[in-house]
Design an enzyme around this catalytic site. Structure first.
Site, PDB file in Angstrom:
ATOM      1  N   THR A   1      76.959  -2.611  49.047  1.00  0.00           N
ATOM      2  CA  THR A   1      77.073  -0.790  49.618  1.00  0.00           C
ATOM      3  C   THR A   1      76.385  -0.375  48.805  1.00  0.00           C
ATOM      4  OG1 THR A   1      79.011  -2.004  50.845  1.00  0.00           O
ATOM      5  CG2 THR A   1      78.686   0.273  50.644  1.00  0.00           C
TER       6      THR A   1
ATOM      7  N   SER B   1      76.069  -6.021  55.479  1.00  0.00           N
ATOM      8  CA  SER B   1      76.945  -4.356  54.300  1.00  0.00           C
ATOM      9  C   SER B   1      75.022  -4.225  53.780  1.00  0.00           C
ATOM     10  CB  SER B   1      77.907  -5.162  53.603  1.00  0.00           C
ATOM     11  OG  SER B   1      78.741  -5.334  54.051  1.00  0.00           O
TER      12      SER B   1
ATOM     13  N   GLU C   1      83.495   3.107  47.553  1.00  0.00           N
ATOM     14  CA  GLU C   1      83.125   1.799  48.637  1.00  0.00           C
ATOM     15  C   GLU C   1      85.090   1.475  48.036  1.00  0.00           C
ATOM     16  OE1 GLU C   1      81.432  -2.114  50.001  1.00  0.00           O
ATOM     17  OE2 GLU C   1      81.231  -0.914  47.696  1.00  0.00           O
TER      18      GLU C   1
ATOM     19  N   HIS D   1      81.394  -9.906  61.164  1.00  0.00           N
ATOM     20  CA  HIS D   1      81.583  -8.219  61.386  1.00  0.00           C
ATOM     21  C   HIS D   1      81.032  -8.651  63.093  1.00  0.00           C
ATOM     22  CE1 HIS D   1      79.218  -7.574  57.549  1.00  0.00           C
ATOM     23  NE2 HIS D   1      80.352  -8.392  56.227  1.00  0.00           N
TER      24      HIS D   1
END
Length: 467
Positions: A148, A95, A272, A423
């Protein structure tokens, strides 16, 4: 309050998603404008396409309404593209590198926030917008110092330095910063309590929902609503204290817009849904789906604002996939998937209640009460094998709670399975609505969004990152 009443008003009808060509999805600038006075970038962190799909299917089946995000496609109201999410060091980004690609306009290695491979430190995008007179801010369901939001704000080579990031924010004087992460600002912070410094430098600090709703635009705002990440939506909805004390993502988002929307030079806001990513890492299905639906409710409210405003570009996307969950073929017309409506708590909440001293029946009863299904004895036995040296109450990334095993077992009862716990390198959905969206290409690289946003807002040429 329950999931049905919260989400029913925020979802569109329809299941079918017809194939359309590029000509069909190009959206005209709202009211013919080419300049975006305001930019709102909405990120469902760690959202695989299966997450988007399952949330939409669930909403259709349970509420009879589709998601706002996919509703944009069905109504041909937005431009849609695929985005390449790689970092400078890997095909699979984290991220920090992902947000830095948008925030700084260049790819950096995983773990870094706007520090290039050769030590470059590009000016983050919210600093640029602030320099040219816009109000700016970030809203998130994880710590406001997390990767983020920080990727739009600061330059630091290690995303783990959240205590340092909290102090860096103090000097930036951004207008609205809200989310979790109280421990990086308050008395538990390594290096000392920063909140008195924020107050003396003119900030208003809100620490619960009531204080947040009472905020006005006279001063910059710091909102801290949890020690670390904010609760999963499914847990919040079944805890009266959390309902009272903890704002939703939609409430934080609309308060941020309220505080900035009348500014003469406009605003830029990042929103977010950070715990979508945390849920995917933990293979936590109810945490995932209901946080995705909460994000979608915020999307709906932002789209209403943008449509009425006519000068706001809305960007909706994710930074990367995570764990690639999906609904798999099963009998009974996928009624098992529909059983999610009976979940009162996330896997994260549930597993934190258990330990190896519990009897099989006590575990069966606890699961039945909080997730609505009766686990078979052999599955309980399989779960108990993984309960060695467990520290109850800790988060998935701080303990050895058996998230993978529980997620795998839960697939038998929900028809949802996972590809892993980390991820993925998938290309992801990128959606835009409003002025400037007509310039979106059908395939982009993540770092290209930096200049795209600057150009949409007609920022100075000198601010653009040169290739």
């Amino acid at each position: 309050m329950n999931r049905r009443s919260l989400l029913k008003g925020g979802l569109l009808t329809g299941l079918g998603l017809p194939f359309v060509g590029m000509k069909d999805v190009i959206a005209s600038p709202v009211a013919g404008r080419k300049k975006a006075k305001n930019i709102i970038m909405m990120v469902s962190d760690g959202m695989s396409i299966g997450t988007l799909n399952m949330a939409d299917i669930y909403a259709n089946r349970i509420f009879g309404r589709s998601s706002k995000w996919l509703g944009l496609y069905r109504d041909n109201k937005a431009v849609r593209a695929l985005m390449d999410t790689a970092s400078a060091s890997s095909l699979v980004t984290d991220s920090a590198a992902a947000s830095s690609s948008w925030g700084g306009g260049m790819r950096v290695r995983n773990g870094s926030l706007n520090v290039g491979m050769n030590g470059e430190k590009p000016q983050p995008i919210l600093q640029k917008f602030k320099e040219k007179g816009k109000k700016v801010g970030c809203v998130t369901t994880v710590p406001i110092t997390h990767a983020t939001p920080a990727g739009f704000c600061v330059n630091i080579d290690n995303r783990g330095g959240q205590d340092i990031i909290a102090e860096m924010y103090l000097g930036l004087k951004f207008d609205v910063m809200m989310g979790g992460g109280h421990k990086y600002f308050g008395e538990k912070r390594t290096g000392g309590n920063l909140i008195p410094k924020y107050l003396t430098q003119g900030y208003k600090v809100a620490e619960n929902r009531t204080e947040m709703l009472a905020l006005d635009k006279s001063k910059p705002v710091l909102g801290l609503f949890a020690e670390d990440g904010m609760p999963y939506e499914v847990d919040r909805l079944h805890d009266q204290e959390l309902i009272k004390s903890t704002p939703t993502l939609t409430e934080m988002t609309m308060k941020a817009i309220e505080l900035m929307k009348d500014h003469k030079d406009g605003f830029a806001l990042q929103v977010e849904a950070g715990k979508v990513d945390w849920a995917a890492h933990a293979n936590d299905l109810s945490g995932l789906i209901f946080d995705q639906l909460a994000f979608d409710e915020a999307v709906g409210k932002v789209l209403e604002f943008a449509e009425n405003d006519g000068e706001t570009l809305v960007i909706i996307t994710t930074d990367h996939g995570n764990s690639n969950p999906g609904l798999f073929y099963a009998d009974e017309a996928n009624k098992k998937f529909d059983s999610l409506q009976n979940f009162k708590h996330s896997n994260t909440w549930l597993l934190a209640q258990l330990n190896q001293s519990f009897s099989e029946q006590k575990i069966i009863d606890l699961i039945k009460e909080n997730q609505g299904f009766e686990m078979k004895s052999e599955d309980v036995k399989s779960l108990l094998v993984h309960f060695k040296d467990i520290v109850p109450g800790q988060l998935y990334n701080e303990s050895n709670l058996p998230f993978y095993e529980y997620g795998k077992i839960l697939g038998k009862y929900t028809d949802v399975q996972w590809a892993g716990m980390n991820h993925t390198g998938d290309y992801v959905e990128l959606t835009m609505f409003g002025p400037g969206s007509e310039n979106l290409k059908s395939f982009v690289k993540n770092y290209e969004l930096h200049n795209f946003m600057l150009k949409a807002a007609e920022m100075p040429e000198s601010f653009l990152v040169k290739a």
